[in-house]
Write a protein that holds these residues in place. Structure first.
Motif: not given
Length: 362
Positions: A274-285
């Protein structure tokens, strides 16, 4: 492809993390909580002195001219340390004014960089998410605008020099108005993290035409506010995961560390995912926001959904794996849980983010 932060962002992360490690210790935060002050003024001043508050402001205002990625770096560390300062309230508002504000309003941003001014934005309304169109209206009346509507959960509204208020104008667009707190009725609202929040009632508030920021200010404000909220939530979850992994490694049950039990391993694995999924989407955004890509709002909405759904469930799992300790207010996990839940609420919740994603895709 290189998905790492560039050198400037890495140096900024080290600076902010090191400063907060020293200045936002659990003992210092507990001292602040007992004080009843709206925020830790000493910590706010330390961030200003280190150049953190001005890092993303334009160079002509004394800043370093950095952008959305660096904003996320700062706010992620604020969230990871549960630092009681108005960074999320002030920095997205300051960057919006820097891009769209008039000369007099823009000139005051140097005081923000020095830590002498707090700003905020009223981006939430009753029954809607952060990204939903505002119901508040702005009607032209001679050389002024008359504002009507209600805003909710406005952080540091009573401490801010200006509140940025999005409202629908007569031409069908959404304008952003810089309103002073004494012009509106403020009603205190509770916040899970203890920071001051208020309901803002716009009942015929008159502001001059100079209070209206330039075209595109609403999109800019929403972009920075969403990016900042998901970055702060990302930091809160990262800190909770660190605490939880340390706990299950050292806490023993039946003569064995909790980390050796398969059920615990599976649950901590779910938190990591869950942490990695949030990080990937956040940094991409935030990267898309910094680069001006058309799909930035869509990717940030996905990140916001991750913050409101998977990340929030992961924080519940962290509490569960701590047992009764997870609810102990003398143990720091409760702050990270509260911060994650607070920013999920500020974003409007998972359903609101799905509505936003659907509207953007359609």
């Amino acid at each position: 492809m290189d998905f790492d932060l560039d050198e400037n962002a890495q140096e900024l992360r080290s600076l902010v993390s090191g400063l907060l490690d020293r200045e936002a210790t659990p003992a210092r935060i507990e001292e602040h909580e007992r004080s009843g002050a709206p925020y830790d003024a000493r910590l706010w001043a330390a961030l200003a002195q280190a150049g953190v508050l001005g890092a993303c402001l334009p160079e002509d205002l004394g800043g370093a001219g950095l952008g959305a990625v660096e904003l996320a770096v700062i706010l992620r560390e604020i969230g990871a340390h549960a630092a009681p300062v108005p960074a999320y309230a002030s920095l997205p508002a300051a960057l919006t004014i820097a891009r769209h504000g008039g000369g007099e309003l823009r000139a005051r941003l140097g005081v923000v960089a020095d830590g002498g001014l707090v700003l905020t934005a009223a981006v939430r309304e009753p029954g809607s998410g952060l990204a939903q169109p505002p119901g508040a209206t702005a009607t032209r009346d001679g050389d002024a605008y008359v504002l009507e509507g209600v805003k909710t959960f406005v952080p540091y509204a009573g401490q801010a020099a200006y509140i940025l208020v999005p409202a629908r104008t007569g031409d069908g667009t959404v304008g952003v108005f810089a309103v002073e707190p004494d012009q509106v009725a403020l009603t205190p609202q509770p916040a899970a993290i203890g920071e001051p929040m208020a309901r803002l009632d716009l009942d015929g508030v008159r502001v001059g035409a100079g209070a209206l920021l330039g075209a595109g200010a609403h999109e800019t404000l929403l972009g920075y506010a969403t990016a900042g909220a998901v970055a702060t939530a990302s930091g809160a979850l990262a800190a909770a995961l660190d605490l939880t992994t340390g706990h299950v490694r050292t806490r023993e049950q039946f003569g064995r560390p909790l980390a050796e039990f398969q059920a615990v391993t599976m649950q901590i694995g779910d938190v990591y995912i869950a942490k990695r999924a949030l990080d990937v989407a956040m940094w991409a955004g935030v990267w898309r926001l910094a680069e001006g890509h058309d799909d930035a709002a869509e990717v940030l909405a996905v990140a916001a959904w991750a913050a409101c759904e998977g990340a929030l469930q992961a924080l519940y799992t962290c509490q569960h794996l701590h047992g009764g300790l997870g609810l102990d207010v003398t143990y720091p996990l409760h702050r990270h849980f509260a911060w994650g839940k607070h920013y999920a609420h500020l974003l409007g919740g998972a359903e609101a983010q799905l509505d936003t994603i659907g509207a953007l895709v359609a």
